[in-house]
Design a protein around this motif. Sequence first.
Motif, PDB file in Angstrom:
ATOM      1  N   ALA A   1       1.004  -1.133   0.068  1.00 50.23           N
ATOM      2  CA  ALA A   1      -0.011  -0.032  -0.224  1.00 50.23           C
ATOM      3  C   ALA A   1       1.119   1.233  -0.202  1.00 50.23           C
ATOM      4  O   ALA A   1       0.410   2.353  -0.462  1.00 50.23           O
ATOM      5  N   ALA A   2       2.210   1.118   0.508  1.00 50.20           N
ATOM      6  CA  ALA A   2       2.892   2.340   0.625  1.00 50.20           C
ATOM      7  C   ALA A   2       3.659   2.969  -0.775  1.00 50.20           C
ATOM      8  O   ALA A   2       3.387   3.841  -1.184  1.00 50.20           O
ATOM      9  N   PRO A   3       4.089   2.131  -1.605  1.00 50.17           N
ATOM     10  CA  PRO A   3       4.611   2.439  -2.866  1.00 50.17           C
ATOM     11  C   PRO A   3       3.830   3.394  -3.650  1.00 50.17           C
ATOM     12  O   PRO A   3       4.336   4.356  -4.320  1.00 50.17           O
ATOM     13  N   PRO A   4       2.366   2.955  -3.804  1.00 54.37           N
ATOM     14  CA  PRO A   4       1.577   3.972  -4.724  1.00 54.37           C
ATOM     15  C   PRO A   4       1.534   5.504  -4.013  1.00 54.37           C
ATOM     16  O   PRO A   4       1.533   6.341  -4.681  1.00 54.37           O
ATOM     17  N   LEU A   5       1.638   5.486  -2.610  1.00 51.80           N
ATOM     18  CA  LEU A   5       1.785   6.642  -2.004  1.00 51.80           C
ATOM     19  C   LEU A   5       3.001   7.572  -2.555  1.00 51.80           C
ATOM     20  O   LEU A   5       2.865   8.628  -2.704  1.00 51.80           O
ATOM     21  N   VAL A   6       4.119   6.843  -2.356  1.00 53.29           N
ATOM     22  CA  VAL A   6       5.274   7.465  -2.919  1.00 53.29           C
ATOM     23  C   VAL A   6       5.257   7.842  -4.432  1.00 53.29           C
ATOM     24  O   VAL A   6       5.705   8.955  -4.796  1.00 53.29           O
ATOM     25  N   ALA A   7       4.750   6.987  -5.087  1.00 54.68           N
ATOM     26  CA  ALA A   7       4.547   7.213  -6.814  1.00 54.68           C
ATOM     27  C   ALA A   7       3.727   8.283  -6.931  1.00 54.68           C
ATOM     28  O   ALA A   7       3.824   9.262  -7.958  1.00 54.68           O
ATOM     29  N   ALA A   8       2.513   8.467  -6.052  1.00 57.14           N
ATOM     30  CA  ALA A   8       1.757   9.731  -6.112  1.00 57.14           C
ATOM     31  C   ALA A   8       2.073  11.120  -5.518  1.00 57.14           C
ATOM     32  O   ALA A   8       1.690  12.068  -5.559  1.00 57.14           O
ATOM     33  N   ASN A   9       3.427  11.192  -4.943  1.00 53.77           N
ATOM     34  CA  ASN A   9       4.124  12.199  -4.443  1.00 53.77           C
ATOM     35  C   ASN A   9       3.239  12.663  -3.168  1.00 53.77           C
ATOM     36  O   ASN A   9       3.088  13.696  -3.144  1.00 53.77           O
ATOM     37  N   ALA A  10       2.730  11.500  -2.330  1.00 51.31           N
ATOM     38  CA  ALA A  10       2.115  11.965  -1.407  1.00 51.31           C
ATOM     39  C   ALA A  10       2.931  12.329  -0.121  1.00 51.31           C
ATOM     40  O   ALA A  10       4.227  12.010  -0.185  1.00 51.31           O
ATOM     41  N   THR A  11       2.389  13.159   0.953  1.00 49.31           N
ATOM     42  CA  THR A  11       3.225  13.438   1.932  1.00 49.31           C
ATOM     43  C   THR A  11       2.529  12.936   3.108  1.00 49.31           C
ATOM     44  O   THR A  11       1.122  12.718   3.100  1.00 49.31           O
ATOM     45  N   ALA A  12       3.269  12.522   4.235  1.00 45.89           N
ATOM     46  CA  ALA A  12       2.814  11.923   5.469  1.00 45.89           C
ATOM     47  C   ALA A  12       2.547  13.406   6.503  1.00 45.89           C
ATOM     48  O   ALA A  12       3.871  13.991   6.504  1.00 45.89           O
ATOM     49  N   CYS A  13       1.674  13.462   7.328  1.00 40.75           N
ATOM     50  CA  CYS A  13       1.325  14.480   8.001  1.00 40.75           C
ATOM     51  C   CYS A  13       1.866  13.717   9.561  1.00 40.75           C
ATOM     52  O   CYS A  13       1.230  12.961   9.911  1.00 40.75           O
ATOM     53  N   LEU A  14       2.968  14.212  10.112  1.00 39.03           N
ATOM     54  CA  LEU A  14       3.596  13.731  11.231  1.00 39.03           C
ATOM     55  C   LEU A  14       3.036  14.785  12.400  1.00 39.03           C
ATOM     56  O   LEU A  14       3.373  16.098  12.252  1.00 39.03           O
ATOM     57  N   VAL A  15       2.666  14.079  13.575  1.00 42.48           N
ATOM     58  CA  VAL A  15       2.431  14.930  14.505  1.00 42.48           C
ATOM     59  C   VAL A  15       3.074  14.586  15.851  1.00 42.48           C
ATOM     60  O   VAL A  15       3.423  13.274  16.085  1.00 42.48           O
ATOM     61  N   GLY A  16       3.518  15.569  16.525  1.00 46.54           N
ATOM     62  CA  GLY A  16       4.336  15.446  17.745  1.00 46.54           C
ATOM     63  C   GLY A  16       4.123  16.602  18.790  1.00 46.54           C
ATOM     64  O   GLY A  16       3.467  17.438  18.531  1.00 46.54           O
ATOM     65  N   ALA A  17       5.003  16.505  19.689  1.00 47.28           N
ATOM     66  CA  ALA A  17       4.838  17.539  20.571  1.00 47.28           C
ATOM     67  C   ALA A  17       4.852  18.835  20.147  1.00 47.28           C
ATOM     68  O   ALA A  17       4.419  19.878  20.782  1.00 47.28           O
ATOM     69  N   LYS A  18       5.704  19.240  19.135  1.00 41.96           N
ATOM     70  CA  LYS A  18       6.089  20.530  18.485  1.00 41.96           C
ATOM     71  C   LYS A  18       5.069  20.783  17.632  1.00 41.96           C
ATOM     72  O   LYS A  18       4.987  21.867  16.937  1.00 41.96           O
TER      73      LYS A  18
END
Lengths: 292, 174
Positions: A124-141
Amino acid sequence: MRRFDYAAPTQVFEACALLADRGDEARVLAGGTDLIVQMRERDRRVPLIVSLRNLAELKGISQNADGSLTIGAMTTGNEVHHSALVQSHAFFISEGAELLGSIQIRNRGTLGGNVGNAAPSADAAPPLVAANATACLVGAKGTRDVPVGDLMTGPGQLALEPGELIQSFNVPAAPAHTGTRYVRHVPRREMDIAVVGIAVQVTLEDDLATIKDASVVLSAVAPTWPHATTAEEVLRGLPVSEQLLAHAGEAAANDSQPISDVRASAAYRRMMVDVYTRRALATAIERARAAV
Amino acid sequence: MDYPLQLTVNGIPVKRIVEPQVRLLDFLREDLGLTGAKEGCGTGDCGACTVLIDGDPHHSCLTLAVEAEGAAVTTVEGMVTDDKLNEVQSAFVTAGATQCGICTPGFVVMATAYLRDNPNPTDDELRMGIAGNLCRCTGYETIVTALHSVIDGKVERIEVSPEPLELVPEPEGE
């Protein structure tokens, strides 16, 4: 399974605080289809499990004003596969999600989990990479956006700061005349791990005969999910022909860095990269032509 | 630390205290006495432990019991209604789609959910639908035959006189 403590916070900041506080002692639980197996088979000691099941911000699929699509990290494989929004936006993301195990696995396993488990053979991950998707990461900052292609640094390794988790993926809208395809090679039809996986996104010029842009991403033939950059270069700006696809397949095979293991030899994998890149491109081009 | 757990199992409200590492499969079998769901592989490959969680088929071996908080769980025991086996169960009996029987509850639960969502699959689609369930006796043909009889609407539900479904009572706490 060894004993552990369990928390299922209802607020993202609580989850991040727990993860930051406990560091290596804490593990995130999404669907559990990888983690539970690992904890039992490898007798892994995990002092704290932080379940993401109660975090509403991590669920669901929605279209944004700029045409991009947001897919929550806790969206299950079946939800991604069956989503009409995903299918019309980037069909190969639905196609990749359909290959996650069985129906039972797809009801538990999540898109964020497939990326977060960071297996080189993820579907499921490689299509996200090929579609130039970004991951929104959430943390303390707060939150930050990282291209999915930069998130995985090696098998089982993610470029996450302590206390960070994947909240969602943002998939940009593709230009007109774009077609996609994810295809994998497995010895049997279901319930297997990819020997080779190829995610392709092709955009054609208005003439529907010339390749404007192409994204080719490899699965199970490198430590991460890399772009086959030489193959992409080969394709750009040239008219579609059988010969062109053959050149691209060869280039992708050279771009791959497969290993030999129980599933296949490196030499066989390289040949299959060639074959499946050609096939994936042919389907993606067909779909680009059929798209309105 | 132990965790309070509330859910419904086959329509019966259940309230227990569980340890977090207990899998839903163990909770159903050992705490509630519902031994229909089986452990085959324990790794999500064979489907023998399949139960419905809020109507959808899941591996109970990959689900922590605490993760089923608030859920409606249905096991193969819960598929008998009005003293009749459901259509898939009845078709299995009629077609003799059981050999050793270990995989049967998982197949019944999976196929019941699959045919509810896909009432008219092709043979190919049907086989892909149950691809997550393995029969170690390799008795797939009779299983597929049984399911086709459901699709074709040829199944009459079989009457049974089951023992009333009772869960193991909650242990007396201190």
